[in-house]
Design a protein around this motif. Sequence first.
Motif, mmCIF file in Angstrom:
data_model
loop_
_atom_site.group_PDB
_atom_site.id
_atom_site.type_symbol
_atom_site.label_atom_id
_atom_site.label_comp_id
_atom_site.label_asym_id
_atom_site.label_seq_id
_atom_site.Cartn_x
_atom_site.Cartn_y
_atom_site.Cartn_z
ATOM 1 N N ALA A 113 -15.729 -3.176 -3.329
ATOM 2 C CA ALA A 113 -15.339 -4.591 -3.334
ATOM 3 C C ALA A 113 -16.170 -5.397 -4.332
ATOM 4 O O ALA A 113 -17.261 -4.989 -4.729
ATOM 5 C CB ALA A 113 -15.510 -5.168 -1.935
ATOM 6 N N ASP A 132 0.853 -1.184 0.000
ATOM 7 C CA ASP A 132 0.000 0.000 0.000
ATOM 8 C C ASP A 132 0.892 1.239 0.000
ATOM 9 O O ASP A 132 1.742 1.395 0.885
ATOM 10 C CB ASP A 132 -0.917 0.005 1.211
ATOM 11 N N TYR A 162 -8.174 -5.074 1.969
ATOM 12 C CA TYR A 162 -8.352 -4.167 3.115
ATOM 13 C C TYR A 162 -9.427 -4.681 4.065
ATOM 14 O O TYR A 162 -9.436 -4.364 5.245
ATOM 15 C CB TYR A 162 -8.676 -2.745 2.629
ATOM 16 N N ALA A 165 -9.594 0.904 0.522
ATOM 17 C CA ALA A 165 -9.351 0.424 -0.844
ATOM 18 C C ALA A 165 -9.543 1.534 -1.866
ATOM 19 O O ALA A 165 -8.918 1.528 -2.917
ATOM 20 C CB ALA A 165 -10.283 -0.734 -1.170
ATOM 21 N N CYS A 189 -11.384 -8.477 -0.948
ATOM 22 C CA CYS A 189 -10.739 -7.165 -0.822
ATOM 23 C C CYS A 189 -9.675 -7.235 0.286
ATOM 24 O O CYS A 189 -9.963 -7.596 1.426
ATOM 25 C CB CYS A 189 -11.765 -6.088 -0.480
ATOM 26 N N CYS A 213 -12.260 -0.214 6.896
ATOM 27 C CA CYS A 213 -13.135 -0.931 5.965
ATOM 28 C C CYS A 213 -14.575 -0.803 6.433
ATOM 29 O O CYS A 213 -14.918 -1.252 7.517
ATOM 30 C CB CYS A 213 -12.728 -2.401 5.894
ATOM 31 N N ASN A 267 -6.169 -1.148 -5.771
ATOM 32 C CA ASN A 267 -7.526 -1.550 -6.135
ATOM 33 C C ASN A 267 -7.666 -1.962 -7.597
ATOM 34 O O ASN A 267 -8.733 -1.823 -8.178
ATOM 35 C CB ASN A 267 -8.503 -0.420 -5.789
ATOM 36 N N HIS A 285 -10.606 -4.301 -8.139
ATOM 37 C CA HIS A 285 -11.903 -3.983 -7.527
ATOM 38 C C HIS A 285 -13.004 -3.749 -8.578
ATOM 39 O O HIS A 285 -12.788 -3.910 -9.766
ATOM 40 C CB HIS A 285 -11.748 -2.801 -6.577
#
Lengths: 753, 351
Positions: free
Chosen positions: B159, A670, B121, B140, B119, B129, B145, B148
Amino acid sequence: MPELNLTSAPAHIRHGSNIGQPLTRRDGVLKVTGQATYAADNHPPGMLYAVTAVAGISHGRVISLDVAAAKRHPGVVDVMTPEHKPQLAIDPEIKTNPFVFRMEALQSNEVRYANQPIAVVIAETLEAATEGAALLAPRYETLPPLVGLDAGESFVPPVVGVGNPTEIHRGDVEAGLASAEKRIDATYETPPQYHNAMEPHGIVASWDGDSLSVDMPTQGLKLSLARIAELFGIAHDKIHIRSPFLGGGFGSKGLMGGPPVLGIMAAKLVGRPVKLVLRREQMYGPVGHRAPTRQRLRLGVDGEGRLTALDHHARTVSSTFDDFYEPAADASHTLYAAPAIRTSHDAVRVHTGTPLFMRAPGEATGSIALESAIDEMAWACGMDPLAFRLKNYAEVEPISGKPFSSKALLACYEQGAARFGWAKRSLQPRQMRDDAGLLVGWGMGTATFPALMFQAEARAAIRRDGSGVMEIGAHDMGQGAWTALAQIAADAVGLDIARVEFKAGTSDLPDAGIAGGSAHTATAGAAIHSAGAAVIAKLADLATGDERSPLFGAGNAGVIARDGRLVRRDDESRGESYAEILARAGVAEVEARGTGAPNPAAMEEYAMHAHGAVFAEVKVDPELGQVRVSRMVGAFAAGRIVNPRMVQSQLFGGMIWGLSFALHEEAITDRRTGRIMNANLGEYHVPVNADVPPLDVITVEEHDPHVNALGIKGVGEIGITGSAGAVANAVWHATGVRVRKFPIRIEELLTPR
Amino acid sequence: MKPFEYIRPATVAEAVAAAAQPGAAYLAAGTNLLDLMKGGVSRPDRLVDVTHLDGLDAIETLADGSLRIGALVSNADLAHDPAFAKSYPAVAEALLSGASAQLRNAATVGGNLLQRTRCAYFYDTASRCNKREAGSGCDASEGENRTHAVLGWSENCIATHPSDFCVPLVALDAMVEIEGRGGHREIALDELHRLPGDTPARESVLEPGDLIVAVRLPPAAHAFAAHARYLKVRERTSYAFAVVSAAAALRIENGKIAEARLALGGVAAKPWRARAAEDVLRGVAPAADVFQEAARRALTDAKPSGDNAFKIELARRIVVRALTLAAAGTPARMPALPASPFASTTGAIHA
Ligand SMILES: Cc1cc2nc3c(=O)[nH]c(=O)nc-3n(C[C@H](O)[C@H](O)[C@H](O)COP(=O)(O)OP(=O)(O)OC[C@H]3O[C@@H](n4cnc5c(N)ncnc54)[C@H](O)[C@@H]3O)c2cc1C
Ligand code: SF4
């Protein structure tokens, strides 16, 4: 394998009766029946379970832990924190030698990477310890983290890899580029990757007074022992480490990391044996990884397709608190005969665990970029990639000008290409299809890895009953040391392998050196070889000096050890068995030690490397962009092959890892938090069986009288090099799309219809 | 692991009663739920193990010609049932393209329908989340992503629903049978999963205690057997979730498409039925240009939710390919690599 008459080999050893045989793993039945005890399989009486709580941020400070809540949880015995822990004898931040890396042993509440251990919960059950760790509910002061290859200020590190100069050049690269007929300038990126050995890092530690008994997987028994001794302030002989089997290491179990130290501390804190095993996601931090790189390659060629210059610069990352720099550009030192070569590195610091050695560190990352660039240049010249490589074949090591100790790369190219059918390749990309309409591409890469040697010692003995013993604290990480080293041992003492008791895998045995750098078989093998020679020499002395012996007067060099007997070199019908010699001499056993070490004189004179050529075929769906490798052929020359079956497995594994490098592996980070978002084997993709095509490995015969007494070069890492580039180049050849960021993703191949 | 109560009810009624309490969750094979519990993502107080309930593991053809699949039938048993695979080949192909053989042996029909998003996260308890903790935010949306959603997402959650099985099921108008506190009821599978809107934590229309007891395929579903395929693009050949997938089923009469069914997977918080695309296909001869038009229609409302614009183009291409494969006819045997673009690879190479 024919008999080798090496100058450095003692005259009375005969090679070939055990070495060269494709024996199956001697530990195989133990493993398939579940009887091989890995570290975490040990359960000493009274053992408790320790679970680490790890940081959810990558930079900042832990400001609170709810220790009371964790302790209230039924079954929790104690919670180890920076405020409540046994003192270490030295600060783990001190680097006492170049192979010591900084670790987190709860010395402060600072967080310097995600998944850093911040506390350890010790409990009667694994479940209670796990829940206790969750109940700690850490609160943090979060600071902005440095993430990625463009974080912060870049700098030039003092060295890369293990003491390699950061920048090296030979010839004038700029002039070479300026005079070139054609130039390319391309930048490639490789992602962070994690070793992901099947067996997680674990330890079972028991203290008995100030004696310590440890079960843990390690690729370096003596290094681990020395580190434990200095951290806990105890004598070496008070520590016993058992590491008979490793479920893979790949470099992540070479040097002592924080988690096993925490296990030993926890055992000390509670006064009972403790087991601490990392969960898969906890392995993405404190136990090393392969750093990401961004590599710029500038190549120039003359009108004939001969390289005029090769400039390879690599940007990489290290942690904010220690130094390891992936020596990616160094991959350009040895392969292609450019008159001007420059390799250089720079780096940034990021909030990550310190990157470390990971299978072919530098070679793997550098190879995919170099082999891609060579492929791009071949295409720019309108040349077949193999023809281009042959045109730039290095007869001497380009960066040093030294001759090679041996180099059967031409035979690798030839045999690999023939087996693959390379001659039928179309020069243009996107020309070949299979009958289902899938794009087909063929690519190749050259493999190379240095033939290294470390230091090792072994002890050999011949016993009264005529059997042999060989002792060396060697490491079997799955590569087959229990088998290959025992084969060398059997030949070294002139016995059948079944008559030699081969002991390895514990810290009370002689130091085998680290199992890394593809140097273990060569290094430990050399020590075994010399210990065997020494013990046979002692035995020969007993016989040749005794007038009752048929060998009397033959002289030490006048006898040969074979099948448990010494026989006269000039008359093989005259001889006697080991048992007879020892019985008459009235001794229970003779023993001797031997060492293995690099030969500085040979290293000064020769460049020493293993080589190979890898050819890959891929299929790509023309509209959907999904890629599948359909065939790979690798031809490798790596000196003497001790066990063809083990070697083939190592090379298979390396080639699969190369495929993985090109198409699958990436730790997704991330960009805001520096946290790894796919720290599990469901989402951190490595190839599954369906991704691995039929693999064809050719081992090309190569005799090297210089690398070491046995002529062994390593095979553990070379398979990755060349393979990653071969797959990437095949994807280009299939699609006409040159992807320079790895792994190659579907979206890059969604070409306009 | 957080301690929890474990209940093994003897009857469906007992199960419903035990699961109706707050903090309770049904446990089927646990291939998803136990992972979530180990990761601290789900922390139920009570597990109601339904795997020992009688009568939920049958595959039966009902009098009206519909097929009823018990909620406890394993993914593998269903996919390998010869009669099932013959009548609903795209569903079998989708099942066999999911997870791994070991997981399919364990995973149940009910659990597959209600598996949670992948997902990252959502799985990472250090991230914010809205699905895991309502109102906490969605890490996300500005994060990693690329896989996604491109359809039906909201600012609160982007998601996707990861099931392969659900995609052909929703195309074939599958029904879901539910036992709840109010007794028995049934809903269309298309109604089971909710789009995120403002309440991404509410993933389905199920109420506390609701137990899925069966999935039913209506009589019309097997009329597509001759022209039904599932296609799944993923990042390795097996054992990976779909980047995008599609189920296409055609009823072809006299060279024309009498009826078409199309659904997409990996694009939204639910299996995505593409009815507008189906309309384009009705009554025309199967051909590349109509498939292109169908693909365009199927993705008209799509928009990237992050670094995933490529999924929209990929989805269009997958729709075209899935329709092309379906029109060509269901293969006589299940391909060795079910649902893979490499399913038909034979080997011979020519320039
Ligand atoms: C590594 C990995 C890879 C995977 N790859 C894929 C893939 O490629 N494609 C794919 O489709 N799936 C994939 N899966 C997901 C897999 O299909 C699901 O985990 C499985 O179908 C869930 O079934 P289960 O019986 O184990 O459910 P459980 O884990 O027991 O339950 C899942 C959820 O459903 C609820 N539930 C279960 N049964 C009922 C019922 N009868 N009524 C009401 N609620 C119920 C549970 O409370 C829980 O919330 C993968 C899983 C893993 C771990
Ligand atoms: S996309 Fe949905 S599941 Fe993922 S973090 Fe955002 S809210 Fe949670």
